[in-house]
Design an enzyme around this catalytic site. Structure first.
Site, short mmCIF file in Angstrom:
data_model
loop_
_atom_site.label_atom_id
_atom_site.label_comp_id
_atom_site.label_asym_id
_atom_site.label_seq_id
_atom_site.Cartn_x
_atom_site.Cartn_y
_atom_site.Cartn_z
N LYS A 70 0.78 -1.45 -0.07
CA LYS A 70 -0.13 -0.01 -0.01
C LYS A 70 0.79 1.24 -0.07
O LYS A 70 0.48 2.40 -0.44
CB LYS A 70 -0.90 -0.11 1.25
N ASP B 46 -10.27 1.98 2.20
CA ASP B 46 -10.59 1.21 3.62
C ASP B 46 -11.26 1.92 4.59
O ASP B 46 -12.18 1.19 5.18
CB ASP B 46 -8.96 0.68 4.03
N ALA C 13 -2.32 0.93 15.57
CA ALA C 13 -2.03 2.04 15.24
C ALA C 13 -1.31 2.01 13.80
O ALA C 13 -0.33 2.70 13.47
CB ALA C 13 -1.09 3.06 16.02
N TYR D 237 -10.74 -10.82 8.83
CA TYR D 237 -12.38 -11.47 8.66
C TYR D 237 -11.98 -13.22 8.12
O TYR D 237 -10.85 -13.34 7.85
CB TYR D 237 -12.79 -10.74 7.19
N ALA E 132 4.19 5.34 20.95
CA ALA E 132 4.52 6.25 20.26
C ALA E 132 4.02 6.56 18.83
O ALA E 132 3.77 7.42 18.36
CB ALA E 132 5.97 6.28 20.25
N LYS E 133 3.70 5.15 18.22
CA LYS E 133 2.89 5.18 17.07
C LYS E 133 1.30 5.38 17.21
O LYS E 133 1.06 6.29 16.29
CB LYS E 133 2.98 3.63 16.65
P1 NDP Z 1 0.21 -3.31 10.46
O1 NDP Z 1 1.07 -4.26 10.26
O2 NDP Z 1 0.30 -1.92 9.73
O3 NDP Z 1 -0.30 -2.95 11.99
C1 NDP Z 1 -0.55 -3.85 12.84
C2 NDP Z 1 -0.98 -3.48 14.26
O4 NDP Z 1 -1.43 -4.59 15.19
C3 NDP Z 1 0.15 -2.62 15.04
O5 NDP Z 1 -0.54 -1.50 15.50
C4 NDP Z 1 0.65 -3.63 16.22
O6 NDP Z 1 1.24 -3.05 17.24
C5 NDP Z 1 -0.60 -4.39 16.36
N1 NDP Z 1 -0.42 -5.65 16.75
C6 NDP Z 1 0.16 -6.81 16.14
N2 NDP Z 1 -0.02 -7.87 17.14
C7 NDP Z 1 -0.35 -7.53 18.37
C8 NDP Z 1 -0.85 -8.06 19.19
N3 NDP Z 1 -0.52 -9.41 19.73
N4 NDP Z 1 -1.32 -7.29 20.64
C9 NDP Z 1 -1.58 -5.76 20.63
N5 NDP Z 1 -1.41 -5.27 19.13
C10 NDP Z 1 -0.90 -6.11 18.19
O7 NDP Z 1 -1.38 -3.82 9.72
P2 NDP Z 1 -2.58 -3.39 9.29
O8 NDP Z 1 -2.85 -1.89 10.06
O9 NDP Z 1 -2.45 -3.09 7.75
O10 NDP Z 1 -3.72 -4.32 9.30
C11 NDP Z 1 -4.06 -4.74 10.48
C12 NDP Z 1 -5.24 -5.82 10.33
O11 NDP Z 1 -6.30 -5.16 9.70
C13 NDP Z 1 -4.49 -6.88 9.41
O12 NDP Z 1 -4.51 -8.01 9.98
C14 NDP Z 1 -5.80 -7.21 8.27
O13 NDP Z 1 -6.03 -8.34 8.33
C15 NDP Z 1 -6.74 -6.36 8.70
N6 NDP Z 1 -7.24 -5.40 7.66
C16 NDP Z 1 -8.61 -5.80 7.22
C17 NDP Z 1 -9.16 -5.05 6.02
C18 NDP Z 1 -10.58 -5.23 5.62
O14 NDP Z 1 -10.79 -4.98 4.47
N7 NDP Z 1 -11.38 -6.08 6.45
C19 NDP Z 1 -8.54 -3.91 5.27
C20 NDP Z 1 -7.13 -3.74 6.12
C21 NDP Z 1 -6.53 -4.38 6.90
P3 NDP Z 1 2.58 -2.39 17.33
O15 NDP Z 1 2.42 -1.08 16.77
O16 NDP Z 1 2.53 -2.00 18.73
O17 NDP Z 1 3.37 -3.40 17.17
#
Ligand code: NDP
Length: 274
Positions: A66, A102, A128, A218, A155-156
């Protein structure tokens, strides 16, 4: 002539987008083909250029490309600019237009399909990352009482709040601080924790009685997040299938000038939340 579209990602085998767009094309009588293309990591730009050279008209873009799509676009929509990411491209008059549907897809699912009005409500966004960056401006546009962003890496969350502070009332915190805050009417899990069978560490007290809990992931049934929300008293549960289909419908309308019905496609892809 059949118009060519595609979704780019890596991996891409799991993508429901070809199924969704084929269903939309049939329902709207559009002569189009839609492929799934697994671009090599670091090779998005050349894969996109090849697709365009072969006559491609537009594309969806999913993880991890993206940001590459954002860089590849000549013209960015306001939504794409706000999210800092692109999930749909259109090739028009020699230019590459970049959009991000999105947030709009998520909001449309929440408001139209799930019947929840965001205005005046307390909203909690867990995570975040990229998905949260798409969701936050769309939620703020609906004037919630407050949007709180909670993330492990605080911080994020703070950076996200700084980026969108002008759009409405929002703040950032870590998971521990959530226990000292009043409950939320809408709790969105935009973390990727569910892929590992985990839940983000949000306390049960963050769910108001009868709250709507939405998991952006999903097709995985009752995830640990949704199970915890249910136990904590949430009244309505949903996963990200509606968001997925609604953002696809927005892209389809942008490309083809006709917005497809989404209900039947959502029903077909829904995995029961049990
Ligand atoms: P990113 O990799 O950009 O972000 C992941 C986020 O998840 C970060 O904030 C991270 O926190 C957090 N995280 C990961 N593991 C844990 C945990 N065990 N406990 C707490 N926080 C956690 O992913 P995206 O934002 O792009 O996507 C997130 C989810 O959304 C994806 O898994 C995807 O499947 C879903 N999605 C669904 C869409 C839809 O159309 N339904 C569209 C886009 C995404 P930290 O920063 O602290 O590491």
């Amino acid at each position: 002539m059949t118009d060519a579209y595609a979704v780019f990602g890596n991996p891409i085998g799991h993508s429901k987008s070809p199924f969704i767009h084929a269903a939309f094309a049939r329902a709207c009588g559009q002569d189009m083909a839609y492929a799934a293309i697994e671009a090599p990591l670091g090779g998005f730009g050349s894969a996109l250029a090849a697709f365009r050279a072969e006559g491609g008209r537009g594309a969806n873009v999913t993880a991890p490309f993206k940001l590459d799509a954002f860089a590849a676009a000549d013209v960015l929509s306001e939504r794409a600019r706000a999210a800092g990411a692109v999930n749909a491209l259109k090739f028009e008059d020699g230019r590459t237009l970049g959009e991000n549907f999105d947030g709009l897809g998520l909001l449309r699912d929440i408001e139209v399909n799930l019947g929840f009005a965001v205005a005046g409500r307390r909203v909690l966004l867990l995570g975040a990352g990229g998905a949260a960056r798409g969701a936050a401006p769309a939620i703020l546009e609906r004037r919630p009482a407050l949007l709180t962003v909670a993330n492990r890496d605080e911080a994020k969350a703070a950076a996200l709040v700084e980026a969108f502070a002008a759009l409405g009332p929002l703040d950032a915190c870590g998971y521990e601080a959530l226990a000292r805050r009043p409950a939320y009417d809408l709790v969105l899990n935009s973390t990727s924790a569910s892929w590992r069978g985990e839940a983000p560490p949000a306390p049960p007290s963050c769910f108001a009685r009868g709250a709507l809990a939405v998991e952006l992931v999903y097709g995985r049934g009752l995830t640990p997040f949704l199970a915890e929300a249910k136990t904590a008293g949430a009244g309505q549960l949903a996963d990200g299938v509606g968001m997925l289909v609604e953002q696809a419908a927005e892209a389809f309308a942008w490309w083809r000038g006709v917005r497809p019905e989404t209900r039947a496609v959502i029903a077909e892809l829904t995995v029961p939340l049990v």
